[in-house]
Motif scaffolding. Structure first.
Motif, mmCIF file in Angstrom:
data_model
loop_
_atom_site.group_PDB
_atom_site.id
_atom_site.type_symbol
_atom_site.label_atom_id
_atom_site.label_comp_id
_atom_site.label_asym_id
_atom_site.label_seq_id
_atom_site.Cartn_x
_atom_site.Cartn_y
_atom_site.Cartn_z
ATOM 1 N N THR A 61 -11.336 27.988 12.837
ATOM 2 C CA THR A 61 -12.016 27.237 13.877
ATOM 3 C C THR A 61 -10.977 26.320 14.503
ATOM 4 O OG1 THR A 61 -14.004 25.942 14.418
ATOM 5 C CG2 THR A 61 -12.789 25.280 12.451
ATOM 6 N N ALA A 62 -11.370 25.534 15.473
ATOM 7 C CA ALA A 62 -10.460 24.568 16.102
ATOM 8 C C ALA A 62 -11.222 23.284 16.369
ATOM 9 C CB ALA A 62 -9.885 25.128 17.397
ATOM 10 N N ASN A 63 -10.508 22.162 16.221
ATOM 11 C CA ASN A 63 -11.121 20.861 16.477
ATOM 12 C C ASN A 63 -10.023 19.825 16.675
ATOM 13 O OD1 ASN A 63 -12.947 18.813 16.806
ATOM 14 N ND2 ASN A 63 -13.794 18.899 14.736
ATOM 15 N N ALA A 64 -10.272 18.869 17.553
ATOM 16 C CA ALA A 64 -9.360 17.753 17.786
ATOM 17 C C ALA A 64 -7.930 18.236 18.046
ATOM 18 C CB ALA A 64 -9.402 16.776 16.609
ATOM 19 N N PHE A 97 -28.466 25.554 12.058
ATOM 20 C CA PHE A 97 -27.954 24.200 11.878
ATOM 21 C C PHE A 97 -27.268 23.787 13.164
ATOM 22 C CE2 PHE A 97 -24.226 21.570 10.360
ATOM 23 C CZ PHE A 97 -24.955 20.414 10.172
ATOM 24 N N ASP A 98 -27.673 22.627 13.704
ATOM 25 C CA ASP A 98 -27.128 22.170 14.981
ATOM 26 C C ASP A 98 -26.213 20.961 14.842
ATOM 27 O OD1 ASP A 98 -28.862 20.089 14.425
ATOM 28 O OD2 ASP A 98 -30.182 20.438 16.140
ATOM 29 N N GLY A 99 -25.768 20.679 13.634
ATOM 30 C CA GLY A 99 -24.923 19.521 13.391
ATOM 31 C C GLY A 99 -25.710 18.334 12.880
ATOM 32 N N SER A 100 -27.026 18.376 13.031
ATOM 33 C CA SER A 100 -27.897 17.296 12.540
ATOM 34 C C SER A 100 -29.041 17.825 11.700
ATOM 35 C CB SER A 100 -28.463 16.493 13.722
ATOM 36 O OG SER A 100 -27.438 15.887 14.479
ATOM 37 N N ASN A 101 -29.665 18.907 12.151
ATOM 38 C CA ASN A 101 -30.886 19.390 11.522
ATOM 39 C C ASN A 101 -30.739 20.822 11.027
ATOM 40 O OD1 ASN A 101 -32.509 16.997 12.328
ATOM 41 N ND2 ASN A 101 -32.100 17.790 14.385
ATOM 42 N N GLY A 106 -19.850 20.425 18.285
ATOM 43 C CA GLY A 106 -19.623 19.114 18.862
ATOM 44 C C GLY A 106 -18.352 18.486 18.338
ATOM 45 N N THR A 107 -18.460 17.271 17.807
ATOM 46 C CA THR A 107 -17.297 16.506 17.360
ATOM 47 C C THR A 107 -16.795 16.959 15.998
ATOM 48 O OG1 THR A 107 -18.129 14.580 18.574
ATOM 49 C CG2 THR A 107 -16.444 14.172 16.912
ATOM 50 N N MET A 135 -16.313 18.017 8.134
ATOM 51 C CA MET A 135 -14.886 17.771 8.373
ATOM 52 C C MET A 135 -14.786 16.867 9.596
ATOM 53 S SD MET A 135 -11.942 20.689 8.579
ATOM 54 C CE MET A 135 -10.198 20.271 8.614
ATOM 55 N N GLN A 136 -14.489 15.601 9.347
ATOM 56 C CA GLN A 136 -14.561 14.581 10.388
ATOM 57 C C GLN A 136 -13.173 14.228 10.922
ATOM 58 O OE1 GLN A 136 -16.319 11.672 7.761
ATOM 59 N NE2 GLN A 136 -18.381 12.074 8.516
#
Length: 282
Positions: free
Chosen positions: A61-64, A190-194, A128-129, A142-143
């Motif tokens: 995946t990719a992030n930040a 799963f949508d990142g919250s629910n 999202g983030t 993973m934040q």
């Protein structure tokens, strides 16, 4: 460079035979399935190794502005002395998907091993983030931290319902910032919250009975696709179960599931099924 080689022949005797994870970024397509080093294609005749990547990963995946891989074999299986790290997450340098060194403080590339979790990694996604590290019996968040020396923080706890995780690695399908996957006791989105139960006991028993007949955990596949049915097209989550020789199709708009039987060489039954097969194979 690797020229004139089909993806099915990459890795030779060390091939995992698993689907390729891929990320489209920086006008390139990065891909790997744990058989060979992380590779990329950029429109030229050859495919190339992604810089100094230390091995092969199964999930991407990719992030930040980092490329992230999980479930590593280092060095890659084509080299002698390779070791499998099923709990390892690695990320590239920021904005440089070809730099994976961890010894040079000039780079923000790094790794972490989820040694405090009792299971193995079964998938990656970014919603999202945040990115999410799927495991057999849990999901780790993973934040991004914004700190170059420690660009990501992964807590030890699971954010999933108790005992749930991505039990069938290649059932994980991400579309429009929503993950869908097969858990241990249900199928979830799963949508990142629910977390939402998609079967909700409507057909759980029959579905999980089909899974018992699967030829292997890694053979069960889930994809998002458009399906043509009776003259109109709808978005669907399609799960195929070789061995049981069935497909389960959920209409995303109404949550309705359809179970279809098929022969090993293709779907059978009525006219729309061939159209479904073509969508799946594409």
């Amino acid at each position: 460079d690797i020229v004139g080689t089909s993806l099915t022949s990459l890795g030779g005797s060390t091939s995992t035979g698993l689907p390729y994870a891929l990320v489209k970024a920086q006008n390139k397509v990065f891909f790997c399935n744990g058989s060979v080093p992380l590779l990329f294609a950029d429109g030229e005749a050859s495919i190339k190794v992604a810089g100094n990547v230390p091995g092969a990963c199964r999930y991407l995946t990719a992030n930040a502005n980092h490329l992230i891989g999980a479930y590593w074999t280092e060095p890659d299986p084509t080299q002698s002395g390779s070791t499998v790290f099923p709990q390892r997450v690695r990320w590239s340098d920021s904005n440089n998907f070809f730099e994976w060194g961890v010894a040079d403080p000039a780079f923000s590339s790094g790794l972490t091993d989820l040694v405090n979790t009792p299971d193995n990694i079964t998938g990656l996604s970014t919603l999202g983030t945040y990115s999410y590290v799927y495991r057999n019996n849990g999901i780790s968040i993973m934040q991004p931290t914004g700190i170059a020396s420690i660009p990501f923080y992964i807590p030890n706890y699971s954010i999933a319902p108790k005992g749930e995780g991505n039990a069938y690695p290649y059932s994980l399908a991400t579309y429009n910032n929503i993950d869908r996957f097969i858990g241990n006791f249900d199928v979830f989105s799963f949508d990142g919250s629910n977390f939402t139960s998609l079967m909700d006991k409507k057909c759980n028993a029959e579905f999980f009975n089909d899974l018992k007949s699967a030829t292997g955990v890694s053979q069960v596949r889930g994809i998002m696709c458009n399906i043509l049915d009776n003259g109109y097209t709808y978005l669907a989550y399609l799960i195929t179960i070789p061995g049981a020789n069935v497909s389960w199709i959920m209409n995303v708009s109404d949550g309705y599931w359809t179970r279809l039987s098929w022969l090993p060489n293709g779907l059978v039954g009525y006219s729309d099924l061939q159209l479904i097969e073509q969508v799946y194979l594409s």
